[in-house]
Design a protein around this motif. Structure first.
Motif, PDB file in Angstrom:
ATOM      1  N   HIS A  39       0.895  -1.231   0.115  1.00  0.00           N
ATOM      2  CA  HIS A  39      -0.050   0.126   0.101  1.00  0.00           C
ATOM      3  C   HIS A  39       0.842   1.329   0.219  1.00  0.00           C
ATOM      4  O   HIS A  39       2.022   1.336   0.570  1.00  0.00           O
ATOM      5  N   ARG A  40       0.269   2.392  -0.463  1.00  0.00           N
ATOM      6  CA  ARG A  40       0.848   3.709  -0.528  1.00  0.00           C
ATOM      7  C   ARG A  40       0.596   4.312   0.873  1.00  0.00           C
ATOM      8  O   ARG A  40      -0.245   4.093   1.223  1.00  0.00           O
ATOM      9  N   PRO A  41       1.829   5.275   1.159  1.00  0.00           N
ATOM     10  CA  PRO A  41       3.087   5.288   0.509  1.00  0.00           C
ATOM     11  C   PRO A  41       3.873   3.994   0.692  1.00  0.00           C
ATOM     12  O   PRO A  41       4.117   3.291   1.520  1.00  0.00           O
ATOM     13  N   LEU A  42       4.495   3.545  -0.454  1.00  0.00           N
ATOM     14  CA  LEU A  42       5.183   2.416  -0.704  1.00  0.00           C
ATOM     15  C   LEU A  42       6.413   2.415   0.444  1.00  0.00           C
ATOM     16  O   LEU A  42       6.859   3.134   0.560  1.00  0.00           O
ATOM     17  N   PRO A  43       6.376   1.203   0.871  1.00  0.00           N
ATOM     18  CA  PRO A  43       7.666   0.856   1.894  1.00  0.00           C
ATOM     19  C   PRO A  43       8.914   0.626   1.180  1.00  0.00           C
ATOM     20  O   PRO A  43       9.001   0.359   0.092  1.00  0.00           O
ATOM     21  N   GLY A  44       9.955   1.013   1.621  1.00  0.00           N
ATOM     22  CA  GLY A  44      11.388   0.783   0.824  1.00  0.00           C
ATOM     23  C   GLY A  44      11.646  -0.371   0.196  1.00  0.00           C
ATOM     24  O   GLY A  44      12.088  -0.437  -1.100  1.00  0.00           O
ATOM     25  N   TYR A  45      11.401  -1.323   0.701  1.00  0.00           N
ATOM     26  CA  TYR A  45      11.514  -2.677   0.251  1.00  0.00           C
ATOM     27  C   TYR A  45      10.882  -2.909  -1.325  1.00  0.00           C
ATOM     28  O   TYR A  45      11.177  -3.788  -2.150  1.00  0.00           O
ATOM     29  N   ALA A  46       9.437  -2.192  -1.414  1.00  0.00           N
ATOM     30  CA  ALA A  46       8.927  -2.597  -2.603  1.00  0.00           C
ATOM     31  C   ALA A  46       9.302  -1.831  -3.691  1.00  0.00           C
ATOM     32  O   ALA A  46       8.734  -2.123  -5.020  1.00  0.00           O
ATOM     33  N   VAL A  47      10.050  -0.838  -3.586  1.00  0.00           N
ATOM     34  CA  VAL A  47      10.770  -0.134  -4.787  1.00  0.00           C
ATOM     35  C   VAL A  47      12.208  -0.438  -5.151  1.00  0.00           C
ATOM     36  O   VAL A  47      12.709   0.053  -5.846  1.00  0.00           O
ATOM     37  N   THR A  48      12.768  -1.505  -4.619  1.00  0.00           N
ATOM     38  CA  THR A  48      14.129  -1.956  -4.889  1.00  0.00           C
ATOM     39  C   THR A  48      13.974  -2.743  -6.321  1.00  0.00           C
ATOM     40  O   THR A  48      13.040  -3.193  -6.721  1.00  0.00           O
ATOM     41  N   GLU A  49      15.303  -3.036  -6.882  1.00  0.00           N
ATOM     42  CA  GLU A  49      15.160  -3.565  -8.092  1.00  0.00           C
ATOM     43  C   GLU A  49      15.121  -5.097  -7.772  1.00  0.00           C
ATOM     44  O   GLU A  49      14.310  -5.736  -8.748  1.00  0.00           O
ATOM     45  N   GLU A  50      15.379  -5.607  -6.741  1.00  0.00           N
ATOM     46  CA  GLU A  50      14.991  -6.964  -6.310  1.00  0.00           C
ATOM     47  C   GLU A  50      13.406  -7.297  -6.378  1.00  0.00           C
ATOM     48  O   GLU A  50      13.010  -8.183  -6.865  1.00  0.00           O
ATOM     49  N   SER A  51      12.667  -6.243  -5.796  1.00  0.00           N
ATOM     50  CA  SER A  51      11.307  -6.343  -5.895  1.00  0.00           C
ATOM     51  C   SER A  51      10.648  -6.033  -7.387  1.00  0.00           C
ATOM     52  O   SER A  51       9.721  -6.948  -7.831  1.00  0.00           O
ATOM     53  N   LEU A  52      11.491  -5.237  -8.186  1.00  0.00           N
ATOM     54  CA  LEU A  52      10.970  -5.147  -9.515  1.00  0.00           C
ATOM     55  C   LEU A  52      11.104  -6.458 -10.258  1.00  0.00           C
ATOM     56  O   LEU A  52      10.425  -7.037 -11.024  1.00  0.00           O
ATOM     57  N   VAL A  53      12.294  -7.152 -10.048  1.00  0.00           N
ATOM     58  CA  VAL A  53      12.504  -8.445 -10.717  1.00  0.00           C
ATOM     59  C   VAL A  53      11.608  -9.513 -10.249  1.00  0.00           C
ATOM     60  O   VAL A  53      10.932 -10.150 -10.981  1.00  0.00           O
ATOM     61  N   GLY A  54      11.220  -9.416  -8.842  1.00  0.00           N
ATOM     62  CA  GLY A  54      10.189 -10.511  -8.241  1.00  0.00           C
ATOM     63  C   GLY A  54       8.854 -10.199  -8.583  1.00  0.00           C
ATOM     64  O   GLY A  54       8.162 -11.150  -9.218  1.00  0.00           O
ATOM     65  N   VAL A  55       8.447  -9.026  -9.175  1.00  0.00           N
ATOM     66  CA  VAL A  55       7.067  -8.733  -9.633  1.00  0.00           C
ATOM     67  C   VAL A  55       6.974  -9.267 -11.105  1.00  0.00           C
ATOM     68  O   VAL A  55       6.210  -9.941 -11.617  1.00  0.00           O
ATOM     69  N   ALA A  56       8.080  -9.092 -11.818  1.00  0.00           N
ATOM     70  CA  ALA A  56       8.134  -9.427 -13.301  1.00  0.00           C
ATOM     71  C   ALA A  56       8.034 -11.012 -13.262  1.00  0.00           C
ATOM     72  O   ALA A  56       7.514 -11.680 -14.063  1.00  0.00           O
ATOM     73  N   GLU A  57       8.810 -11.719 -12.344  1.00  0.00           N
ATOM     74  CA  GLU A  57       8.836 -13.219 -12.500  1.00  0.00           C
ATOM     75  C   GLU A  57       7.643 -13.511 -11.817  1.00  0.00           C
ATOM     76  O   GLU A  57       7.233 -14.617 -12.438  1.00  0.00           O
ATOM     77  N   LEU A  58       6.898 -12.959 -10.939  1.00  0.00           N
ATOM     78  CA  LEU A  58       5.542 -13.526 -10.673  1.00  0.00           C
ATOM     79  C   LEU A  58       4.434 -13.468 -11.886  1.00  0.00           C
ATOM     80  O   LEU A  58       3.649 -14.066 -11.827  1.00  0.00           O
ATOM     81  N   LEU A  59       4.702 -12.228 -12.589  1.00  0.00           N
ATOM     82  CA  LEU A  59       3.683 -12.139 -13.582  1.00  0.00           C
ATOM     83  C   LEU A  59       3.983 -13.113 -14.576  1.00  0.00           C
ATOM     84  O   LEU A  59       2.998 -13.584 -15.222  1.00  0.00           O
TER      85      LEU A  59
END
Length: 229
Positions: A39-59
């Motif tokens: 949820h917003r405001p986004l926590p720091g861990y949600a905007v990391t490159e690792e999380s970005l990779v994780g969302v892409a892999e989840l999709l």
């Protein structure tokens, strides 16, 4: 929608809620997905490159799981929603926003809220996710932690992690442009005809945010395109 979720369970996809049934008042009962939505405001861990990779892999994992799903003929999907041209490839989630991704141990673990799922293309789901996770948005409308984000670099990371083919990468910006225009019209129509939550979202500035995102995309087109090549 229940058929879709049951299919995901049958093929062993762990990143979605399970259908438990319908109660005596006609309310659907789904399993609880443990973790925390971003949820917003986004926590720091949600905007990391690792999380970005994780969302892409989840999709990508969702797409692989849902690709074998054959919906019943005449299933009442939301045909008024925005989409890209071309034949649908699968049933997309179509709403991979931070609020709809559940994190566990600071890693993307599941998708929730399949209300907008419908026949579409893989690319549509990718550009929808990029809209929120890169994010393709005017800095004034981004979460504060992403105000100065290198959007082009984040788009490249997401596409790499998803495994988007080279030919499709050349279509990402064009597809984003089309999606913005059609999403604007679809949301305005829903606000007028359906009202309720759609009207609140629209009158809360959704249309203006889409237009600002469109303008930002056009101004930074060449820069973003260079990252995707």
């Amino acid at each position: 929608m229940h058929g879709l979720l049951r299919h995901l369970e049958s093929v062993g996809f762990e990143g979605a809620p399970r259908v438990l049934g319908v109660d005596e008042r006609g309310r659907e009962i789904l399993s609880w997905v443990p973790g925390e939505a971003a949820h917003r405001p986004l926590p720091g861990y949600a905007v990391t490159e690792e999380s970005l990779v994780g969302v892409a892999e989840l999709l990508r994992g969702y797409h692989e799981a849902v690709s074998s799903y054959e919906p019943p003929v005449g299933a009442p999907w939301d045909t008024a929603a925005s989409n890209l041209d071309g034949e649908p490839e699968l049933i997309g989630h179509c709403d991979v926003t931070p609020e709809n991704v559940v994190f566990r141990e600071r890693r993307p673990a599941a998708l929730i809220d399949f209300d907008l799922a419908r026949p579409t293309t893989r690319l549509y789901d990718v550009v929808t996710a990029l809209r929120h996770w890169a994010p393709i948005a005017d800095p004034a409308d981004r979460d504060s932690l992403l105000y100065s984000a290198d959007v082009g670099a984040r788009m490249r990371v997401f596409c790499d992690a998803y495994g988007l083919e080279r030919d499709s990468r050349g279509e990402v910006l064009v597809a984003s442009r089309v999606r913005f225009e059609r999403s604007y019209e679809a949301m305005r129509m829903r606000a007028d005809r359906i009202g309720g939550g759609w009207a609140r979202i629209w009158h809360g500035g959704a249309g203006a945010r889409i237009r600002r995102a469109q303008d930002w995309l056009e101004r930074h087109w060449d820069e973003l395109d260079a990252h995707l090549r």
